[in-house]
Design a protein around this motif. Structure first.
Motif, short mmCIF file in Angstrom:
data_model
loop_
_atom_site.label_atom_id
_atom_site.label_comp_id
_atom_site.label_asym_id
_atom_site.label_seq_id
_atom_site.Cartn_x
_atom_site.Cartn_y
_atom_site.Cartn_z
N VAL A 35 0.82 -1.26 0.16
CA VAL A 35 0.23 -0.11 -0.21
C VAL A 35 1.09 0.81 0.31
CG1 VAL A 35 -1.94 1.31 1.66
CG2 VAL A 35 -1.66 -1.30 1.08
N ILE A 36 0.75 2.01 -0.87
CA ILE A 36 1.53 3.44 -0.76
C ILE A 36 0.39 4.40 -1.16
CG2 ILE A 36 2.81 4.44 -2.54
CD1 ILE A 36 4.49 1.89 -3.63
N VAL A 37 1.06 5.59 -0.33
CA VAL A 37 -0.43 6.86 -0.83
C VAL A 37 0.12 7.75 -0.74
CG1 VAL A 37 -2.03 8.38 1.03
CG2 VAL A 37 -1.87 5.75 1.10
N GLU A 88 3.59 6.25 2.81
CA GLU A 88 3.06 7.19 2.73
C GLU A 88 4.32 8.47 1.48
OE1 GLU A 88 1.66 12.10 4.18
OE2 GLU A 88 2.75 10.23 5.97
N ARG A 89 3.92 8.54 0.49
CA ARG A 89 5.00 9.75 -0.47
C ARG A 89 4.69 10.90 -0.31
NH1 ARG A 89 6.59 5.11 -4.88
NH2 ARG A 89 7.39 3.35 -3.47
N ASN A 90 4.54 12.24 0.31
CA ASN A 90 4.42 13.42 0.11
C ASN A 90 5.34 14.29 -0.69
OD1 ASN A 90 3.89 15.85 1.14
ND2 ASN A 90 3.43 15.71 2.61
N VAL A 91 4.00 14.05 -2.22
CA VAL A 91 4.66 15.33 -3.21
C VAL A 91 4.87 16.81 -2.63
CG1 VAL A 91 3.41 13.42 -5.21
CG2 VAL A 91 1.90 15.58 -4.38
N THR A 125 -4.29 6.60 -3.34
CA THR A 125 -3.36 5.37 -3.27
C THR A 125 -3.17 4.42 -3.92
OG1 THR A 125 -4.73 5.90 -0.70
CG2 THR A 125 -4.48 3.70 -1.16
N PHE A 126 -2.84 3.15 -3.43
CA PHE A 126 -2.02 2.14 -4.16
C PHE A 126 -2.15 1.24 -3.94
CE2 PHE A 126 -0.91 5.89 -6.79
CZ PHE A 126 -1.43 5.28 -8.48
#
Length: 93
Positions: free
Chosen positions: A6-8, A33-36, A57-58
């Motif tokens: 799970v990647i958000v 978590e990947r904060n753009v 969310t992937f």
């Protein structure tokens, strides 16, 4: 709870991003978590996936845009609330 990948993707000041993270936490789901807003590389990754907003969310290979609790549950294999409380009845999900 889950072994799903799970990647958000999130951004700063995003209320739906907070909802997604809170809900996953309540379900005891580990996620990355990947904060753009904080990392341009994550921003470019998200654009490469043809997504231009957060939250994204992937779950495994499934893409869920925005805060969509039912889609997240389905992708994670979490059953919905039972519609009947009598154990002899049929449950609908």
């Amino acid at each position: 709870m889950t072994n799903s990948n799970v990647i958000v993707y999130t951004s700063n000041h995003c209320s739906n991003c907070e909802k997604v993270k809170t809900q996953l936490g309540e379900w005891d789901v580990d996620f990355e978590e990947r904060n753009v807003s904080d990392n341009r590389e994550y921003f470019r990754e998200l654009q490469g996936l043809k997504v231009y907003g957060t939250p994204a969310t992937f779950i495994e290979e499934e893409k869920i845009l925005g805060f969509q609790e039912h889609k997240m549950k389905r992708a994670l294999g979490i059953k919905g609330e039972e519609r009947f409380f009598n154990q002899d009845s049929i449950d609908f999900y």
